[in-house]
Design an enzyme around this catalytic site. Structure first.
Site, PDB file in Angstrom:
ATOM      1  N   CYS A  41      -4.753  19.357  -5.307  1.00 46.25           N
ATOM      2  CA  CYS A  41      -5.647  19.723  -6.428  1.00 46.25           C
ATOM      3  C   CYS A  41      -4.924  20.547  -7.494  1.00 46.25           C
ATOM      4  CB  CYS A  41      -6.804  20.575  -5.930  1.00 46.25           C
ATOM      5  SG  CYS A  41      -7.904  19.779  -4.785  1.00 46.25           S
TER       6      CYS A  41
ATOM      7  N   ASP B 165      -9.741  13.904  -2.216  1.00 48.01           N
ATOM      8  CA  ASP B 165      -8.477  14.296  -1.595  1.00 48.01           C
ATOM      9  C   ASP B 165      -8.594  15.364  -0.496  1.00 48.01           C
ATOM     10  OD1 ASP B 165      -9.131  15.848  -3.789  1.00 48.01           O
ATOM     11  OD2 ASP B 165      -7.097  16.059  -4.550  1.00 48.01           O
TER      12      ASP B 165
HETATM   13  N1  NVA Z   1     -14.981  18.609  -1.994  1.00 50.57           N
HETATM   14  C1  NVA Z   1     -14.010  18.585  -0.942  1.00 50.57           C
HETATM   15  C2  NVA Z   1     -12.667  19.137  -1.370  1.00 50.57           C
HETATM   16  C3  NVA Z   1     -11.927  18.192  -2.252  1.00 50.57           C
HETATM   17  C4  NVA Z   1     -10.543  18.654  -2.581  1.00 50.57           C
HETATM   18  C5  NVA Z   1     -14.485  19.404   0.241  1.00 50.57           C
HETATM   19  O1  NVA Z   1     -15.279  20.321   0.051  1.00 50.57           O
HETATM   20  O2  NVA Z   1     -14.055  19.152   1.357  1.00 50.57           O
END
Ligand code: NVA
Length: 365
Positions: A345, A245
């Site tokens: 989130c 997301d």
């Molecule tokens: N892992 C992703 C964020 C997901 C909400 C990122 O670091 O961009």
């Protein structure tokens, strides 16, 4: 529960990311702690934070950062309630209470991101078999709500309880070299997944494999959900993949927000949708982001097909959303962002008013 027209009404009912939001769980950041050091953390964490996590393993996050995030969560709850949404909160757990299983022990992380921990598909609320040992008991804080929803008619499921033995992890994991294939830090030893690696579009669910979600986990979920749903698995340009997301966010039916760096080609099943490129994030580099990239600016929550909650200081995103026909509702959340998430989130939509439909090419065929 019955509605005024006598129709049976389940307290849990959500099929997509944009129907009118009626009830939502908002996480709490109280007692957030750095997890014990482990190879599973290295792969998804921002490069510059890996040493920080090793140094602070098993200690609380700085109290002033927790307090600043709590204040923003309060503002967020206030906004949601003002928009007519029922807000529920988990009971914070003691993250420093040690626990374990054969072969390992750990302490916890936080109860800040219900989106990672629980997946709602229709009337079913599913506890995820998470790959991080520090999240083994991540649903504990939500149990009073799960019990209540079950008693009122929801389906309550849980993925197979993982063992989280060493066999699940690739202890030789190294950063992918430029252009080289992405190696995930988890193996196919047993099914694991985080809910945030799935995006719901009615009968079609978009998924990514990641450093916490394996093929085995996706297969378990597909069989659990049955033939009514189709899970489509895509790979994106995200060398530290963990949660979809901040990569692909459907804001409304036919309206898809994409991360222009991670999605060079929009999956064919979105044919006919308007595709919006997220504006470059403007979070200053001095602002600590412990567990996420700056693309957390895309982690938007839709209250319906028009109203979207967006970070107060993110003027480019606010302007873009307006130009695309949305009604952005600004909320301060940059301090919360430090903990690895934003509005999507930090929430779990428990109930959205709507029904199961097909919105994507394959779902309509
Ligand atoms: N892992 C992703 C964020 C997901 C909400 C990122 O670091 O961009």
């Amino acid at each position: 529960m019955e509605t005024s027209d006598g129709e049976a009404h389940c307290p849990v009912s959500s099929f997509n990311e944009w129907d009118l939001l009626e009830e939502v769980i908002v996480g709490v950041v109280d007692g957030a702690c750095f997890p014990p050091s482990h190879v599973s953390l290295e792969a998804p964490l921002p490069h510059d934070q890996r040493a920080v996590f090793r140094k602070n393993a098993g200690r609380p996050f700085p109290p002033e950062q927790i307090a600043a995030a709590q204040k923003e969560l309060d503002e967020f709850v206030h906004i949601l309630e003002g928009e007519g949404v029922t807000v529920r909160r988990p009971v914070p757990s003691d993250q420093l209470q040690p626990y374990g299983a054969p072969g390992w022990s750990s302490t916890g992380l936080y109860d800040a991101m219900p989106r990672d921990v629980l997946l709602v598909v229709g009337n079913d609320i599913i506890e995820c078999p998470m790959a991080w040992r520090s999240r083994y008991y991540a649903t504990t804080s939500f149990k009073p709500l799960l019990k209540e929803y079950f008693k009122k008619g929801a389906r309550w499921s849980a993925g197979p309880k993982p063992e989280l033995k060493d066999e699940l992890y690739d202890y030789n994991w190294t950063e992918p070299t430029n252009g080289g294939p992405v190696q995930f830090v988890i193996t196919e030893f047993e099914p694991t997944f985080d809910a945030a690696d799935f995006i719901r579009c009615g009968t079609d669910i978009i998924a990514q494999k990641s450093n916490v979600t394996n093929d085995f986990g996706i297969a378990w979920l597909a069989r659990h959900l049955g033939d009514t749903y189709r899970i489509h698995v895509f790979e994106f340009n995200d060398p530290h993949a963990m949660h979809i997301d901040a990569t692909l966010v459907p804001l409304a039916p036919g309206k898809l927000l994409i991360n222009p760096e991670r999605v060079p080609e929009v999956p064919r099943i979105f044919k006919g949708w308007d595709v919006f490129h997220a504006p470059k994030p403007i979070i200053p580099s001095e602002h600590t982001l412990y567990m996420t990239s700056k693309w957390i600016n895309m982690n938007i929550l839709s209250l319906d097909e028009k109203r979207v909650i967006v970070e107060h200081q993110d003027e480019p995103m606010i302007a873009a959303l307006k130009s695309w026909g949305f009604k952005p509702i600004p909320c301060n959340f940059r301090n919360f962002n430090s903990f690895g998430g934003s509005f999507h989130c930090a929430t779990l939509d428990v109930r959205r008013r709507g029904k199961l439909e097909s919105y994507l090419l394959d779902g309509m065929e």
